[in-house]
Design a protein around this motif. Structure first.
Motif: not given
Length: 588
Positions: A298-323
């Motif tokens: 349950v914790a993994a699924k909740k974290a996935w949903k949140y970070l899939w939608e909001n990952n760009h907010c947590y990166t230093n450049d606001g982008q997705w990259n290969l990592l």
């Protein structure tokens, strides 16, 4: 020094078995003999001349291959040279034990690195560094390094493309290693499986406690006192534009507004591997855990949903990259394996396509990954992870065009590694790589370069080369090209040999095993003692010559080196990748 260099722990009977003779230019080396412990000849061969390597000041080289011999026992090598007969230290050849023994040693290292006592007490009610309010119960986890008593999911976030995977990835790998053993039902691994489940579960419980209210995870437990004083521990943050690792204040401290995202993980800074670890933990019940398998999931699924939608907010450049993509691909693949929910497969397929779109052909059958447009991927710790992530995904993808293309892409990436590695004199078979210089030139190197986006952070490559051994061995299992498979198996073994002593310094990088272990010193002190079974950072290029070589074992005033952390400090990614590589080898 004139000497024969070997894997100091030994070789498996069916392994690629090689030794390196380190001599001087102008010498001649000819026939060699593999001798048993009673002094009888077991095998004969001839040394192959290789010559000097780059700007290494360590000697002139020949190689000796005795792969054709596989009888268990204790042996040593003799080599006829123009300076007389050179003799190696004894080593073992075993049927199926050396790799198990080494994985067992590293597993015990992790157990020794568990945060206990006064640190555990302090971590049960952690304040935040800076202005953020609140207290976190973050007890558990493993000390990050012999000189860093903090615990980190990742660091180097300011660098954009250099994040290593740390504590969460370690937990993940313990579960994956168990699955590798279970795949082949190794009779000697039953107790080792138990130890690995114990460590994996310990790591998963720590990840559960590090969940942030947002849906992400807290990235780091930092210590403001270098000697690890328990009352200096906090939930730390990283600036997005610079690092304070080598100074009291980051260069951009006055320019950045620190908010909750600075304390928490993006996919690339540990979030993806946190999710992957929890999803994998959900498949492996182990008694004594503070959480159930369903709670992990349950914790993994909740974290996935949140970070899939909001990952760009947590990166230093606001982008997705290969990592971000390879960490997210691990997470989605593990979620699908644990749930069979189709949406995770669809998202994993999207991520695999995005990763392949980042590949650039470097030849007819070779290609490299691009971290971001125009920048070839190289990494100080996780260079093999894109290939491992793609082939982990291939394991859950149904037969069809995408699965075929993923496998072909992984094979092309590893062909590129083999090609770059073999393009120069390289008697040790040490993994080389391509990077882009500040002048936009693409160059090839042995060791991780000093001017990377993570500078002034740089250190030995033992995690990097172990990750490439893992990538080589998982790829070898997916190709029908028998010569390529053999080349990949041999390449992987060369990286492990280097770590276990077959290197120009005749130094086994695993504390307590082999000889010439590297100790960590700090100015005139030895407080940061290395732990048996742990693997140190290792050999680097020379600080004043990228084509040179250096292993610092004692203070070097001429280079202003009074602390050899870059070489002698243990770090958990080295042990993590070492375990994963050997587990994948066992799964063949």
């Amino acid at each position: 020094m004139i000497q024969i260099l070997t894997n100091q722990i030994g070789y498996l009977g069916n392994d690629y078995k090689r030794a390196v003779f380190q001599g001087m230019e102008g010498m001649k080396a000819d026939a060699f003999r593999l001798m048993d412990r009673d002094g009888r000849i077991a095998y004969n061969g001839y040394a192959k001349e290789c010559g000097k390597v780059a700007n290494w000041n360590t000697g002139y080289y020949w190689t000796m291959d005795f792969s054709g011999f596989n009888v268990p026992g204790q042996y040593y090598l003799e080599l006829d040279t123009s300076e007389g007969v050179s003799k190696s230290y004894p080593f073992d050849i075993t049927a199926d034990f050396q790799d198990i023994r080494m994985m067992n040693a590293v597993s015990y290292y992790f157990k020794a690195q568990r945060v206990t006592g006064e640190w555990k007490e302090a971590d049960s009610h952690l304040p935040f560094k800076g202005a953020r309010k609140g207290v976190v119960d973050g007890h558990g986890g493993w000390l990050d390094a012999s000189g860093d008593y903090g615990i980190h999911m990742s660091h180097l976030s300011h660098s954009t493309v250099c994040n290593p995977q740390q504590a969460a990835f370690s937990a993940y790998v313990f579960f994956k290693a168990v699955e590798c053993f279970q795949k082949k039902n190794h009779k000697q691994a039953h107790l080792l499986i138990r130890r690995m489940l114990d460590e994996g579960t310990f790591g998963a419980d720590f990840i559960m406690r590090m969940r942030a209210p947002s849906g992400s995870f807290f990235r780091s437990i930092s210590r403001t006192d270098a000697f690890g004083s328990f009352d200096s521990r906090v939930i730390g943050f990283e600036y997005h534009g610079s690092s304070d690792q080598f100074s009291e204040v980051a260069a951009t401290a006055d320019q950045e507004q620190v908010n909750d995202t600075n304390y928490e993980t993006s996919m690339r800074s540990g979030g993806g591997t946190c999710i992957a670890a929890l999803a994998a933990a959900a498949r492996h019940y182990y008694p004594g855990t503070d959480y159930t398998c369903s709670q992990y999931l349950v914790a993994a699924k909740k974290a996935w949903k949140y970070l899939w939608e909001n990952n760009h907010c947590y990166t230093n450049d606001g982008q997705w990259n290969l990592l971000d993509e390879y960490c997210a691909l691990l997470a989605a693949s593990e979620l699908y394996q644990s749930t069979s929910e189709y949406n995770y497969l669809i998202l994993a397929e999207e991520l695999a396509e995005r990763m392949m779109d980042r590949m650039e052909d470097s030849g007819e059958e070779t290609a490299w990954f691009m971290s971001r447009p125009g920048e070839p991927f190289c990494h100080a710790a996780d260079e093999g992870l894109p290939v491992v992530a793609l082939l982990t995904f291939a394991g859950i993808e149904p037969e069809g065009d995408l699965k075929t293309r993923v496998k072909r892409s992984a094979i092309k990436a590893m062909r590129h590694v083999l090609e770059v590695t073999g393009r120069v004199n390289n008697p040790f078979g040490y993994a080389r790589y391509v990077h882009k210089t500040e002048k936009e030139e693409r160059v090839e190197k042995f060791f991780y370069y000093h001017t990377s986006p993570a500078a002034p952070w740089w250190q030995g490559d033992n995690a990097r080369i172990a990750s490439l051994a893992a990538a080589a061995w998982i790829t070898a299992s997916e190709t029908e090209d028998t010569q390529l498979a053999e080349d990949l198996w041999n390449f992987g073994q060369n990286q492990i040999n280097w770590i276990l002593g077959m290197n120009p310094y005749d130094a086994c990088m695993m504390e307590g095993y082999g000889r010439n272990n590297v100790q960590y010193f700090y100015e005139d002190r030895n407080d940061f003692m290395n732990c048996p079974g742990g693997i140190c950072n290792g050999i680097t290029s020379h600080p004043e010559d990228e084509e040179g070589i250096l292993l610092v074992k004692e203070p070097m005033p001429e280079l202003k080196i009074s602390d050899n952390w870059r070489w002698g400090e243990q770090w958990i990614p080295h042990g993590t990748w070492f375990i994963y590589a050997l587990a994948l080898k066992k799964a063949r």
